[in-house]
Design an enzyme around this catalytic site. Structure first.
Site, PDB file in Angstrom:
ATOM      1  N   TYR A 102     -11.729   5.859  13.333  1.00  0.00           N
ATOM      2  CA  TYR A 102     -10.678   6.258  12.377  1.00  0.00           C
ATOM      3  C   TYR A 102     -10.524   7.784  12.380  1.00  0.00           C
ATOM      4  O   TYR A 102      -9.404   8.298  12.438  1.00  0.00           O
ATOM      5  CB  TYR A 102     -11.054   5.747  10.986  1.00  0.00           C
ATOM      6  CG  TYR A 102      -9.977   5.945   9.932  1.00  0.00           C
ATOM      7  CD1 TYR A 102      -8.839   5.140   9.910  1.00  0.00           C
ATOM      8  CD2 TYR A 102     -10.104   6.917   8.942  1.00  0.00           C
ATOM      9  CE1 TYR A 102      -7.858   5.304   8.944  1.00  0.00           C
ATOM     10  CE2 TYR A 102      -9.128   7.092   7.971  1.00  0.00           C
ATOM     11  CZ  TYR A 102      -8.009   6.281   7.976  1.00  0.00           C
ATOM     12  OH  TYR A 102      -7.028   6.450   7.012  1.00  0.00           O
TER      13      TYR A 102
ATOM     14  N   ASP B 147       6.363  -4.133   9.611  1.00  0.00           N
ATOM     15  CA  ASP B 147       4.950  -4.433   9.351  1.00  0.00           C
ATOM     16  C   ASP B 147       4.574  -5.705  10.102  1.00  0.00           C
ATOM     17  O   ASP B 147       5.434  -6.546  10.371  1.00  0.00           O
ATOM     18  CB  ASP B 147       4.716  -4.630   7.847  1.00  0.00           C
ATOM     19  CG  ASP B 147       3.276  -4.365   7.427  1.00  0.00           C
ATOM     20  OD1 ASP B 147       3.043  -3.405   6.675  1.00  0.00           O
ATOM     21  OD2 ASP B 147       2.368  -5.127   7.858  1.00  0.00           O
TER      22      ASP B 147
ATOM     23  N   ASP C  35       4.931  -5.298  15.313  1.00  0.00           N
ATOM     24  CA  ASP C  35       3.635  -4.696  15.606  1.00  0.00           C
ATOM     25  C   ASP C  35       3.918  -3.338  16.258  1.00  0.00           C
ATOM     26  O   ASP C  35       4.554  -3.278  17.319  1.00  0.00           O
ATOM     27  CB  ASP C  35       2.858  -5.608  16.556  1.00  0.00           C
ATOM     28  CG  ASP C  35       1.446  -5.096  16.834  1.00  0.00           C
ATOM     29  OD1 ASP C  35       1.225  -3.867  16.772  1.00  0.00           O
ATOM     30  OD2 ASP C  35       0.572  -5.936  17.117  1.00  0.00           O
ATOM     31  N   VAL C  36       3.434  -2.258  15.640  1.00  0.00           N
ATOM     32  CA  VAL C  36       3.783  -0.918  16.136  1.00  0.00           C
ATOM     33  C   VAL C  36       3.131  -0.588  17.482  1.00  0.00           C
ATOM     34  O   VAL C  36       3.422   0.454  18.070  1.00  0.00           O
ATOM     35  CB  VAL C  36       3.426   0.188  15.114  1.00  0.00           C
ATOM     36  CG1 VAL C  36       4.250   0.057  13.843  1.00  0.00           C
ATOM     37  CG2 VAL C  36       1.932   0.227  14.819  1.00  0.00           C
TER      38      VAL C  36
ATOM     39  N   GLY D 257       0.795  -1.228   0.000  1.00  0.00           N
ATOM     40  CA  GLY D 257       0.000   0.000   0.000  1.00  0.00           C
ATOM     41  C   GLY D 257       0.825   1.274   0.000  1.00  0.00           C
ATOM     42  O   GLY D 257       1.905   1.362  -0.601  1.00  0.00           O
TER      43      GLY D 257
ATOM     44  N   LYS E 142      -7.076   9.753  13.548  1.00  0.00           N
ATOM     45  CA  LYS E 142      -6.284  10.598  12.645  1.00  0.00           C
ATOM     46  C   LYS E 142      -6.240  12.049  13.143  1.00  0.00           C
ATOM     47  O   LYS E 142      -5.231  12.745  12.939  1.00  0.00           O
ATOM     48  CB  LYS E 142      -6.816  10.512  11.214  1.00  0.00           C
ATOM     49  CG  LYS E 142      -6.655   9.129  10.590  1.00  0.00           C
ATOM     50  CD  LYS E 142      -5.194   8.689  10.475  1.00  0.00           C
ATOM     51  CE  LYS E 142      -5.032   7.365   9.748  1.00  0.00           C
ATOM     52  NZ  LYS E 142      -3.639   6.952   9.589  1.00  0.00           N
TER      53      LYS E 142
HETATM   54  N1  LIG Z   1      -5.903   4.382   1.262  1.00  0.00           N
HETATM   55  C1  LIG Z   1      -6.413   5.526   1.603  1.00  0.00           C
HETATM   56  O1  LIG Z   1      -7.367   6.021   0.966  1.00  0.00           O
HETATM   57  C2  LIG Z   1      -5.859   6.293   2.761  1.00  0.00           C
HETATM   58  C3  LIG Z   1      -6.250   7.615   2.900  1.00  0.00           C
HETATM   59  C4  LIG Z   1      -5.742   8.353   3.974  1.00  0.00           C
HETATM   60  C5  LIG Z   1      -4.863   7.776   4.850  1.00  0.00           C
HETATM   61  N2  LIG Z   1      -4.507   6.478   4.675  1.00  0.00           N
HETATM   62  C6  LIG Z   1      -3.556   5.918   5.639  1.00  0.00           C
HETATM   63  O2  LIG Z   1      -2.442   5.426   4.961  1.00  0.00           O
HETATM   64  C7  LIG Z   1      -1.813   4.416   5.744  1.00  0.00           C
HETATM   65  C8  LIG Z   1      -1.560   3.202   4.859  1.00  0.00           C
HETATM   66  O3  LIG Z   1      -2.834   2.683   4.474  1.00  0.00           O
HETATM   67  P1  LIG Z   1      -3.062   1.861   3.125  1.00  0.00           P
HETATM   68  O4  LIG Z   1      -4.178   2.499   2.421  1.00  0.00           O
HETATM   69  O5  LIG Z   1      -1.784   1.642   2.427  1.00  0.00           O
HETATM   70  O6  LIG Z   1      -3.629   0.493   3.738  1.00  0.00           O
HETATM   71  P2  LIG Z   1      -3.032  -0.986   3.729  1.00  0.00           P
HETATM   72  O7  LIG Z   1      -3.986  -1.762   4.548  1.00  0.00           O
HETATM   73  O8  LIG Z   1      -2.724  -1.418   2.354  1.00  0.00           O
HETATM   74  O9  LIG Z   1      -1.622  -0.825   4.498  1.00  0.00           O
HETATM   75  C9  LIG Z   1      -1.549  -0.686   5.876  1.00  0.00           C
HETATM   76  C10 LIG Z   1      -0.332  -1.468   6.355  1.00  0.00           C
HETATM   77  O10 LIG Z   1      -0.214  -1.287   7.765  1.00  0.00           O
HETATM   78  C11 LIG Z   1       0.113  -2.546   8.318  1.00  0.00           C
HETATM   79  N3  LIG Z   1      -0.277  -2.601   9.733  1.00  0.00           N
HETATM   80  C12 LIG Z   1      -1.530  -2.636  10.249  1.00  0.00           C
HETATM   81  N4  LIG Z   1      -1.480  -2.730  11.591  1.00  0.00           N
HETATM   82  C13 LIG Z   1      -0.173  -2.759  11.929  1.00  0.00           C
HETATM   83  C14 LIG Z   1       0.515  -2.859  13.159  1.00  0.00           C
HETATM   84  N5  LIG Z   1      -0.145  -2.971  14.323  1.00  0.00           N
HETATM   85  N6  LIG Z   1       1.864  -2.846  13.141  1.00  0.00           N
HETATM   86  C15 LIG Z   1       2.550  -2.769  11.971  1.00  0.00           C
HETATM   87  N7  LIG Z   1       1.950  -2.688  10.773  1.00  0.00           N
HETATM   88  C16 LIG Z   1       0.608  -2.684  10.751  1.00  0.00           C
HETATM   89  C17 LIG Z   1      -0.669  -3.541   7.466  1.00  0.00           C
HETATM   90  O11 LIG Z   1      -0.204  -4.861   7.621  1.00  0.00           O
HETATM   91  C18 LIG Z   1      -0.464  -2.969   6.080  1.00  0.00           C
HETATM   92  O12 LIG Z   1       0.694  -3.473   5.478  1.00  0.00           O
HETATM   93  C19 LIG Z   1      -2.764   4.152   6.923  1.00  0.00           C
HETATM   94  O13 LIG Z   1      -2.311   4.841   8.054  1.00  0.00           O
HETATM   95  C20 LIG Z   1      -4.063   4.755   6.443  1.00  0.00           C
HETATM   96  O14 LIG Z   1      -4.883   5.151   7.509  1.00  0.00           O
HETATM   97  C21 LIG Z   1      -4.973   5.715   3.660  1.00  0.00           C
END
Ligand SMILES: NC(=O)c1ccc[n+]([C@@H]2O[C@H](COP(=O)([O-])OP(=O)(O)OC[C@H]3O[C@@H](n4cnc5c(N)ncnc54)[C@H](O)[C@@H]3O)[C@@H](O)[C@H]2O)c1
Length: 254
Positions: A158, A38, A63-64, A18, A162
Protein backbone atom coordinates in the site's frame (compact mmCIF):
# COMPACT_ATOMS: atom_id res chain seq x y z
CA UNK A 1 -15.51 30.84 -6.66
CA UNK A 2 -16.80 27.29 -7.03
CA UNK A 3 -19.69 28.24 -9.30
CA UNK A 4 -17.78 27.06 -12.37
CA UNK A 5 -18.38 23.48 -11.23
CA UNK A 6 -22.11 23.71 -11.96
CA UNK A 7 -22.94 21.61 -15.05
CA UNK A 8 -19.50 20.01 -15.39
CA UNK A 9 -19.20 16.22 -15.74
CA UNK A 10 -17.12 14.15 -13.31
CA UNK A 11 -16.01 10.55 -13.27
CA UNK A 12 -15.39 9.16 -9.77
CA UNK A 13 -13.79 5.72 -9.46
CA UNK A 14 -14.35 3.71 -6.29
CA UNK A 15 -17.53 5.77 -6.11
CA UNK A 16 -19.93 3.09 -4.86
CA UNK A 17 -19.08 3.78 -1.21
CA UNK A 18 -16.62 5.35 1.20
CA UNK A 19 -14.46 8.33 0.28
CA UNK A 20 -15.29 8.15 -3.42
CA UNK A 21 -19.03 8.25 -2.80
CA UNK A 22 -18.65 11.08 -0.30
CA UNK A 23 -16.51 13.19 -2.66
CA UNK A 24 -18.94 12.50 -5.51
CA UNK A 25 -21.74 13.81 -3.28
CA UNK A 26 -19.82 17.01 -2.56
CA UNK A 27 -19.44 17.60 -6.31
CA UNK A 28 -23.08 16.72 -7.05
CA UNK A 29 -24.28 19.24 -4.45
CA UNK A 30 -22.42 21.91 -6.45
CA UNK A 31 -24.24 20.91 -9.63
CA UNK A 32 -21.68 18.49 -11.10
CA UNK A 33 -23.12 15.62 -13.17
CA UNK A 34 -21.44 12.51 -11.79
CA UNK A 35 -20.58 9.06 -13.14
CA UNK A 36 -19.53 6.50 -10.53
CA UNK A 37 -17.26 3.63 -11.63
CA UNK A 38 -16.76 0.69 -9.28
CA UNK A 39 -16.39 -3.08 -9.24
CA UNK A 40 -19.29 -3.30 -6.78
CA UNK A 41 -22.60 -4.13 -8.46
CA UNK A 42 -24.47 -1.71 -6.16
CA UNK A 43 -22.71 1.20 -7.86
CA UNK A 44 -25.98 1.78 -9.72
CA UNK A 45 -27.85 2.24 -6.41
CA UNK A 46 -25.15 4.64 -5.23
CA UNK A 47 -25.59 6.67 -8.41
CA UNK A 48 -29.36 6.76 -7.86
CA UNK A 49 -28.81 8.00 -4.31
CA UNK A 50 -26.58 10.81 -5.62
CA UNK A 51 -29.29 11.92 -8.04
CA UNK A 52 -31.15 13.26 -4.98
CA UNK A 53 -28.86 16.28 -5.34
CA UNK A 54 -30.84 17.11 -8.48
CA UNK A 55 -28.17 16.27 -11.07
CA UNK A 56 -27.94 13.53 -13.71
CA UNK A 57 -25.87 10.58 -12.48
CA UNK A 58 -24.66 7.27 -13.86
CA UNK A 59 -23.34 4.15 -12.13
CA UNK A 60 -21.14 1.76 -14.09
CA UNK A 61 -19.61 -1.56 -13.05
CA UNK A 62 -15.98 -1.13 -14.07
CA UNK A 63 -12.69 -2.63 -12.93
CA UNK A 64 -10.09 0.15 -13.15
CA UNK A 65 -7.39 -2.37 -14.02
CA UNK A 66 -9.11 -3.12 -17.36
CA UNK A 67 -8.20 -0.79 -20.22
CA UNK A 68 -11.10 -2.10 -22.32
CA UNK A 69 -13.64 -1.60 -19.55
CA UNK A 70 -12.36 1.94 -18.97
CA UNK A 71 -12.52 2.83 -22.68
CA UNK A 72 -16.11 1.54 -22.86
CA UNK A 73 -17.08 3.36 -19.67
CA UNK A 74 -15.62 6.72 -20.74
CA UNK A 75 -17.44 6.43 -24.09
CA UNK A 76 -20.70 5.76 -22.23
CA UNK A 77 -20.15 8.68 -19.85
CA UNK A 78 -19.55 11.03 -22.79
CA UNK A 79 -22.68 9.75 -24.51
CA UNK A 80 -24.96 9.86 -21.45
CA UNK A 81 -23.69 12.84 -19.45
CA UNK A 82 -21.31 14.73 -21.77
CA UNK A 83 -17.55 14.83 -22.04
CA UNK A 84 -16.00 14.63 -18.55
CA UNK A 85 -13.86 17.52 -17.30
CA UNK A 86 -13.24 16.15 -13.79
CA UNK A 87 -11.78 12.83 -12.66
CA UNK A 88 -11.51 11.66 -9.05
CA UNK A 89 -9.55 8.41 -8.70
CA UNK A 90 -10.67 6.90 -5.40
CA UNK A 91 -10.69 3.17 -6.25
CA UNK A 92 -8.25 1.44 -3.96
CA UNK A 93 -7.54 -1.57 -1.77
CA UNK A 94 -5.14 -2.46 1.01
CA UNK A 95 -3.73 -5.61 2.54
CA UNK A 96 -2.26 -5.92 6.04
CA UNK A 97 0.40 -8.61 6.02
CA UNK A 98 3.90 -9.13 7.32
CA UNK A 99 6.42 -8.75 4.53
CA UNK A 100 8.25 -11.96 5.43
CA UNK A 101 5.00 -13.84 4.73
CA UNK A 102 3.69 -11.76 1.81
CA UNK A 103 3.20 -13.24 -1.65
CA UNK A 104 3.90 -11.80 -5.06
CA UNK A 105 0.19 -12.18 -5.81
CA UNK A 106 -0.91 -9.95 -2.92
CA UNK A 107 1.79 -7.36 -3.71
CA UNK A 108 0.76 -7.28 -7.36
CA UNK A 109 -2.95 -6.99 -6.57
CA UNK A 110 -2.46 -3.81 -4.54
CA UNK A 111 -0.06 -2.25 -7.06
CA UNK A 112 -2.38 -3.21 -9.91
CA UNK A 113 -5.49 -1.57 -8.46
CA UNK A 114 -4.00 1.45 -6.67
CA UNK A 115 -1.17 2.44 -8.98
CA UNK A 116 -1.82 0.88 -12.40
CA UNK A 117 -5.58 1.47 -12.07
CA UNK A 118 -5.00 5.13 -11.25
CA UNK A 119 -2.67 5.54 -14.22
CA UNK A 120 -4.99 3.77 -16.66
CA UNK A 121 -7.98 5.84 -15.55
CA UNK A 122 -5.97 9.06 -15.89
CA UNK A 123 -5.01 7.91 -19.38
CA UNK A 124 -8.64 7.19 -20.39
CA UNK A 125 -9.66 10.61 -19.04
CA UNK A 126 -6.72 12.38 -20.74
CA UNK A 127 -7.66 10.80 -24.07
CA UNK A 128 -11.30 11.87 -23.63
CA UNK A 129 -10.21 15.47 -22.91
CA UNK A 130 -7.85 15.52 -25.88
CA UNK A 131 -10.48 14.10 -28.24
CA UNK A 132 -13.11 16.59 -27.04
CA UNK A 133 -10.65 19.47 -27.22
CA UNK A 134 -10.92 20.67 -23.62
CA UNK A 135 -8.85 20.58 -20.45
CA UNK A 136 -9.76 19.11 -17.11
CA UNK A 137 -8.90 18.49 -13.47
CA UNK A 138 -7.78 15.19 -11.98
CA UNK A 139 -7.74 14.44 -8.25
CA UNK A 140 -5.97 11.19 -7.40
CA UNK A 141 -6.60 9.76 -3.95
CA UNK A 142 -3.18 9.09 -2.52
CA UNK A 143 -2.63 8.71 1.23
CA UNK A 144 -0.43 10.05 3.98
CA UNK A 145 0.94 6.49 3.66
CA UNK A 146 2.79 7.73 0.55
CA UNK A 147 5.21 9.57 2.85
CA UNK A 148 4.85 8.10 6.37
CA UNK A 149 4.84 4.47 7.50
CA UNK A 150 1.64 3.28 9.16
CA UNK A 151 1.84 1.64 12.57
CA UNK A 152 1.18 -0.93 13.86
CA UNK A 153 -0.19 -2.42 10.62
CA UNK A 154 2.22 -3.72 7.99
CA UNK A 155 1.21 -2.51 4.53
CA UNK A 156 4.31 -2.27 2.39
CA UNK A 157 2.48 -2.75 -0.92
CA UNK A 158 0.00 0.00 0.00
CA UNK A 159 2.82 2.42 0.89
CA UNK A 160 4.62 1.69 -2.38
CA UNK A 161 1.41 2.05 -4.41
CA UNK A 162 0.55 5.43 -2.90
CA UNK A 163 4.10 6.77 -3.29
CA UNK A 164 3.69 5.75 -6.93
CA UNK A 165 0.37 7.60 -7.16
CA UNK A 166 2.10 10.78 -5.97
CA UNK A 167 4.72 10.45 -8.71
CA UNK A 168 2.15 9.64 -11.40
CA UNK A 169 0.38 12.81 -10.26
CA UNK A 170 3.51 14.93 -10.68
CA UNK A 171 4.60 13.37 -13.97
CA UNK A 172 1.18 13.70 -15.63
CA UNK A 173 0.79 17.26 -14.30
CA UNK A 174 3.93 18.25 -16.17
CA UNK A 175 3.19 16.20 -19.29
CA UNK A 176 -0.42 17.37 -19.60
CA UNK A 177 -0.09 21.01 -18.55
CA UNK A 178 -0.03 22.01 -22.25
CA UNK A 179 -3.39 20.23 -22.65
CA UNK A 180 -4.91 22.30 -19.85
CA UNK A 181 -5.28 19.23 -17.63
CA UNK A 182 -4.34 19.81 -13.98
CA UNK A 183 -3.36 16.75 -11.96
CA UNK A 184 -3.31 16.84 -8.16
CA UNK A 185 -3.78 14.37 -5.33
CA UNK A 186 -5.28 14.35 -1.87
CA UNK A 187 -3.35 12.37 0.72
CA UNK A 188 -5.72 11.57 3.61
CA UNK A 189 -4.74 10.25 7.00
CA UNK A 190 -7.04 7.81 8.80
CA UNK A 191 -10.64 8.23 7.68
CA UNK A 192 -13.57 6.06 8.79
CA UNK A 193 -14.66 3.83 5.88
CA UNK A 194 -15.07 0.15 5.08
CA UNK A 195 -11.35 0.03 4.35
CA UNK A 196 -10.34 1.13 7.87
CA UNK A 197 -13.30 -0.56 9.62
CA UNK A 198 -12.09 -3.99 8.45
CA UNK A 199 -9.12 -3.43 10.78
CA UNK A 200 -10.73 -1.55 13.69
CA UNK A 201 -13.63 -3.98 13.96
CA UNK A 202 -11.25 -6.95 14.11
CA UNK A 203 -9.08 -5.09 16.62
CA UNK A 204 -11.06 -2.49 18.63
CA UNK A 205 -7.96 -1.14 20.39
CA UNK A 206 -6.52 -0.09 17.05
CA UNK A 207 -8.84 2.90 16.64
CA UNK A 208 -7.75 4.19 20.07
CA UNK A 209 -4.10 3.72 19.12
CA UNK A 210 -4.55 5.68 15.87
CA UNK A 211 -6.54 8.40 17.63
CA UNK A 212 -3.70 8.87 20.09
CA UNK A 213 -1.35 9.64 17.19
CA UNK A 214 -3.60 12.30 15.61
CA UNK A 215 -3.17 15.87 16.93
CA UNK A 216 -6.76 16.70 15.92
CA UNK A 217 -7.82 14.04 18.46
CA UNK A 218 -10.15 12.17 16.14
CA UNK A 219 -10.17 9.89 13.13
CA UNK A 220 -11.44 11.73 10.05
CA UNK A 221 -14.88 11.40 8.47
CA UNK A 222 -15.24 11.12 4.67
CA UNK A 223 -16.86 14.59 4.62
CA UNK A 224 -13.61 16.08 5.98
CA UNK A 225 -12.23 15.73 2.44
CA UNK A 226 -15.09 17.54 0.68
CA UNK A 227 -13.68 21.07 0.74
CA UNK A 228 -10.24 20.11 -0.50
CA UNK A 229 -11.53 17.91 -3.33
CA UNK A 230 -13.99 20.55 -4.48
CA UNK A 231 -11.23 23.17 -4.45
CA UNK A 232 -8.88 20.97 -6.51
CA UNK A 233 -11.62 20.27 -9.07
CA UNK A 234 -12.58 23.92 -9.45
CA UNK A 235 -10.92 26.78 -11.30
CA UNK A 236 -10.40 28.36 -7.85
CA UNK A 237 -7.19 26.26 -7.91
CA UNK A 238 -6.35 26.93 -11.57
CA UNK A 239 -2.61 27.52 -10.89
CA UNK A 240 -2.28 24.47 -8.62
CA UNK A 241 -1.01 21.30 -10.30
CA UNK A 242 1.36 18.43 -9.56
CA UNK A 243 0.74 18.53 -5.80
CA UNK A 244 -0.30 15.88 -3.30
CA UNK A 245 -2.03 17.66 -0.43
CA UNK A 246 -1.89 15.88 2.93
CA UNK A 247 -5.13 16.06 4.95
CA UNK A 248 -4.61 14.07 8.15
CA UNK A 249 -5.57 16.06 11.27
CA UNK A 250 -1.88 16.79 11.77
CA UNK A 251 -0.74 13.14 11.95
CA UNK A 252 2.28 13.61 9.69
CA UNK A 253 3.25 16.96 11.21
CA UNK A 254 4.75 15.34 14.31
N1 LIG B 1 -10.01 5.31 4.64
C1 LIG B 1 -8.82 5.80 4.83
O1 LIG B 1 -8.36 5.96 5.98
C2 LIG B 1 -7.98 6.21 3.66
C3 LIG B 1 -6.86 6.99 3.93
C4 LIG B 1 -6.06 7.39 2.85
C5 LIG B 1 -6.39 7.03 1.57
N2 LIG B 1 -7.50 6.27 1.36
C6 LIG B 1 -7.81 5.93 -0.03
O2 LIG B 1 -9.10 6.37 -0.33
C7 LIG B 1 -9.63 5.60 -1.41
C8 LIG B 1 -11.03 5.13 -1.02
O3 LIG B 1 -10.89 4.25 0.09
P1 LIG B 1 -12.05 4.04 1.17
O4 LIG B 1 -11.46 4.25 2.49
O5 LIG B 1 -13.27 4.78 0.78
O6 LIG B 1 -12.27 2.45 1.02
P2 LIG B 1 -13.52 1.61 0.51
O7 LIG B 1 -13.04 0.21 0.51
O8 LIG B 1 -14.74 1.97 1.26
O9 LIG B 1 -13.74 2.13 -1.00
C9 LIG B 1 -12.91 1.73 -2.04
C10 LIG B 1 -13.78 1.54 -3.28
O10 LIG B 1 -12.93 1.19 -4.37
C11 LIG B 1 -13.59 0.16 -5.08
N3 LIG B 1 -12.61 -0.64 -5.84
C12 LIG B 1 -11.68 -1.49 -5.36
N4 LIG B 1 -11.00 -2.07 -6.38
C13 LIG B 1 -11.53 -1.57 -7.52
C14 LIG B 1 -11.26 -1.79 -8.89
N5 LIG B 1 -10.32 -2.67 -9.29
N6 LIG B 1 -11.98 -1.11 -9.80
C15 LIG B 1 -12.96 -0.25 -9.42
N7 LIG B 1 -13.27 -0.01 -8.13
C16 LIG B 1 -12.56 -0.66 -7.20
C17 LIG B 1 -14.28 -0.66 -4.00
O11 LIG B 1 -15.27 -1.52 -4.53
C18 LIG B 1 -14.81 0.43 -3.10
O12 LIG B 1 -16.09 0.85 -3.49
C19 LIG B 1 -8.62 4.46 -1.63
O13 LIG B 1 -7.79 4.77 -2.71
C20 LIG B 1 -7.82 4.47 -0.34
O14 LIG B 1 -6.53 3.94 -0.53
C21 LIG B 1 -8.30 5.85 2.36
Amino acid sequence: MLEDLNGQVAVVTGGARGLGFSMAGALARLGVHVALLDVLADVTDSAKALAAAGVPTLGLSVDVTSEDALATAFAEVSRELGSPTILVNAAGITIWEDSLEGTKASWSKVIEVNLTGTYLTCQAFGRACRDAGHGGAIVNVSSMSSTVVNIPQHQVSYHASKAGVDMVTKALAVEWAPLGIRVNAVAPGYILSDMTRQFTEANPELAEQWRGLIPAGRIGEPADLDGLVVLLCSSASSYLTGQSVVIDGGYSAI
